[in-house]
Write an enzyme that holds these catalytic residues in place. Sequence first.
Site, PDB file in Angstrom:
ATOM      1  N   ASP A 226     -21.245   1.303   0.569  1.00 36.32           N
ATOM      2  CA  ASP A 226     -21.721  -0.026   0.989  1.00 36.32           C
ATOM      3  C   ASP A 226     -20.638  -1.073   0.709  1.00 36.32           C
ATOM      4  OD1 ASP A 226     -24.123   0.999   1.770  1.00 36.32           O
ATOM      5  OD2 ASP A 226     -25.269   0.295   0.027  1.00 36.32           O
ATOM      6  N   HIS A 337       4.727   7.109   0.854  1.00 34.07           N
ATOM      7  CA  HIS A 337       3.853   7.868  -0.048  1.00 34.07           C
ATOM      8  C   HIS A 337       2.397   7.917   0.420  1.00 34.07           C
ATOM      9  CE1 HIS A 337       1.913   9.514  -3.474  1.00 34.07           C
ATOM     10  NE2 HIS A 337       1.297   8.382  -3.773  1.00 34.07           N
TER      11      HIS A 337
HETATM   12  C1  HEM Z   1       3.853   8.385 -10.441  1.00 33.91           C
HETATM   13  C2  HEM Z   1       3.465   8.912  -9.290  1.00 33.91           C
HETATM   14  C3  HEM Z   1       2.609   8.175  -8.309  1.00 33.91           C
HETATM   15  C4  HEM Z   1       2.504   6.839  -8.070  1.00 33.91           C
HETATM   16  C5  HEM Z   1       3.245   5.694  -8.742  1.00 33.91           C
HETATM   17  C6  HEM Z   1       1.526   6.668  -7.014  1.00 33.91           C
HETATM   18  C7  HEM Z   1       1.144   5.435  -6.479  1.00 33.91           C
HETATM   19  C8  HEM Z   1       0.278   5.276  -5.423  1.00 33.91           C
HETATM   20  C9  HEM Z   1      -0.063   4.014  -4.813  1.00 33.91           C
HETATM   21  C10 HEM Z   1       0.472   2.656  -5.256  1.00 33.91           C
HETATM   22  C11 HEM Z   1      -0.921   4.258  -3.807  1.00 33.91           C
HETATM   23  C12 HEM Z   1      -1.527   3.223  -2.835  1.00 33.91           C
HETATM   24  C13 HEM Z   1      -2.811   2.667  -3.302  1.00 33.91           C
HETATM   25  C14 HEM Z   1      -4.006   3.511  -2.994  1.00 33.91           C
HETATM   26  O1  HEM Z   1      -4.260   3.827  -1.820  1.00 33.91           O
HETATM   27  O2  HEM Z   1      -4.698   3.885  -3.942  1.00 33.91           O
HETATM   28  C15 HEM Z   1      -1.156   5.678  -3.779  1.00 33.91           C
HETATM   29  C16 HEM Z   1      -1.999   6.325  -2.908  1.00 33.91           C
HETATM   30  C17 HEM Z   1      -2.235   7.687  -2.926  1.00 33.91           C
HETATM   31  N1  HEM Z   1      -1.610   8.623  -3.707  1.00 33.91           N
HETATM   32 FE1  HEM Z   1      -0.238   8.279  -5.132  1.00 33.91          FE
HETATM   33  N2  HEM Z   1       1.071   7.892  -6.643  1.00 33.91           N
HETATM   34  C18 HEM Z   1       1.708   8.847  -7.407  1.00 33.91           C
HETATM   35  C19 HEM Z   1       1.544  10.218  -7.351  1.00 33.91           C
HETATM   36  C20 HEM Z   1       0.708  10.857  -6.478  1.00 33.91           C
HETATM   37  C21 HEM Z   1       0.567  12.286  -6.375  1.00 33.91           C
HETATM   38  C22 HEM Z   1       1.316  13.321  -7.218  1.00 33.91           C
HETATM   39  C23 HEM Z   1      -0.352  12.531  -5.402  1.00 33.91           C
HETATM   40  C24 HEM Z   1      -0.857  13.844  -4.890  1.00 33.91           C
HETATM   41  C25 HEM Z   1      -0.039  14.832  -4.605  1.00 33.91           C
HETATM   42  C26 HEM Z   1      -0.800  11.243  -4.897  1.00 33.91           C
HETATM   43  C27 HEM Z   1      -1.758  11.064  -3.938  1.00 33.91           C
HETATM   44  C28 HEM Z   1      -2.132   9.849  -3.411  1.00 33.91           C
HETATM   45  C29 HEM Z   1      -3.166   9.701  -2.402  1.00 33.91           C
HETATM   46  C30 HEM Z   1      -4.026  10.802  -1.811  1.00 33.91           C
HETATM   47  C31 HEM Z   1      -3.228   8.338  -2.094  1.00 33.91           C
HETATM   48  C32 HEM Z   1      -4.161   7.659  -1.087  1.00 33.91           C
HETATM   49  C33 HEM Z   1      -3.472   7.466   0.251  1.00 33.91           C
HETATM   50  C34 HEM Z   1      -4.426   6.907   1.295  1.00 33.91           C
HETATM   51  O3  HEM Z   1      -5.584   7.330   1.324  1.00 33.91           O
HETATM   52  O4  HEM Z   1      -4.003   6.056   2.069  1.00 33.91           O
HETATM   53  N3  HEM Z   1      -0.133  10.254  -5.570  1.00 33.91           N
HETATM   54  N4  HEM Z   1      -0.408   6.276  -4.767  1.00 33.91           N
END
Ligand code: HEM
Length: 475
Positions: A226, A337
Amino acid sequence: MINLNSTNLDITDPDLRSSFSDLQGGILKSHGRDVSRHVFVRFHDAELARTWVRSMAESVTSALQQHESAVEWKATGKEHLFTSLMLSGDGYRALHVDQARAPRDKAFTAGMKDLDQTYNTAPRGDHKPTANPLADDPQDWEEAFRSEVHALALFAYGSDGHDDDEAAAAVDAAVKELAAALSGGAGEIVCVQSGHALRNDIGQVIEHFGFTDGVSDPLVLKSDLDRAYANGGFEHYDPSINIGGVIVPDPGGGPDAYGSFVVYRKLQQNLRGFADHTAQMADALGVDRDLAGALVMGRFKDGTPVGEQSVPGWRNEFNDFNYDDDWTGLRCPLASHARRSNPRGDTYRRFGSPETIERSRRIVRRGISYGTPDLDPPQEWTDTGLLFLCYQANIEDQFIFIQHTWCNNQDFLEDAVGRDPVAGQCPADEQRNPQVWPTQWGRPHSERSFEFGDHVRMRGGEYFFVPSLSALRTM
Ligand code: HEM
């Protein structure tokens, strides 16, 4: 019984009461507390350890209790300690749990340090089992994670705005109590990781590179859906996930018992290196630093998706977007990313692969930052980073697939587009190739290559299962 093909569930639904009071908290919804301790435990004596697990069950927070304490906190401000207990595959073996009562998952059973176990990580049904798909090197891990870890107890306290010292005292007291309970011979504490949520000036959670984090996560509960609907709608991206993507029946518990598989990874972040490299990339592309950072992350620091506009400013949790109008990554680069870790239809657009398959890869992230809150240290590789933690129903099909086939893959969607510049890990025998970036946002023929990465290092981790309370009580 929970219908695993359902979503939009009401946590107060009387028909689901017995399941939600048996399921541990934190899975369906973040516990939301800012200060936490992750206590890694090794058992010494199976019988004493089982007694300890049974006694811990009495203080573990169920999904329903989590909800009830959130309602009370909103009404009265009263804080509650959040407690969760997870066991590794080695942990189940050390407790001598009957195989029929142990959860089944290939990665969980093998453990994160097992580099010989092979996984099916090829897309579209090409079965090419791969060993060490994450490109991990346990030699680089912290000592504590290189040996067997059997359990992880998670304590969290203190909401946004709460006195941090009081919150730290509450979680430290819980760790002390745990140490005392183990000291009779059940086991020992291997290490304690201290988490602390960082927040920006409007209270949003950020990670150490300074970006709003935890914005896009698959949602199961009606209250969260919601809220997401009110925050932008679902016209371009549906954030809901069937609950069966996050939980599985727990063979060790009662008939209504469920649990979830957890991936835990301590990821050290090089804040100085990331900031300097972003500045170099901005110069090389001829764009400002805000945009360079957004191209790397997929969102600006304030959360504005770079696929939607070339400047920050939205400062909200907008999530209703996809990349339909940006096939080639001229606005949000194919390597970025957020796009790599959730391609929002890219595999359908490129390969005609059913969207349900891509969506079934999604994980529920519940990580927390560790280390000093200084986001601008003068030196590289300070003791800071992310205690990455995610829940899912199948580790091989979800986390391992995302990390290997999307983030670590230099040829995902197109040849030679490079690895995810944040989460991508490079196998020791391969070299880092540059990624492709737009120099003019949204303009065709404006791309340039530039190599960005190596600012995140894996320092250790393990796979766990979060058992139902009934399983813990009857361990
Ligand atoms: C220190 C390492 C990492 C940092 C600083 C980081 C940071 C971020 C940030 C800033 C976002 C965008 C905000 C959000 O959508 O929540 C994000 C999204 C995401 N991250 Fe990471 N992340 C890291 C490691 C990882 C790893 C290892 C994975 C998985 C293999 C991962 C999976 C995801 C996923 C699935 C999203 C959502 C993307 C979306 O739905 O648009 N992250 N991350």
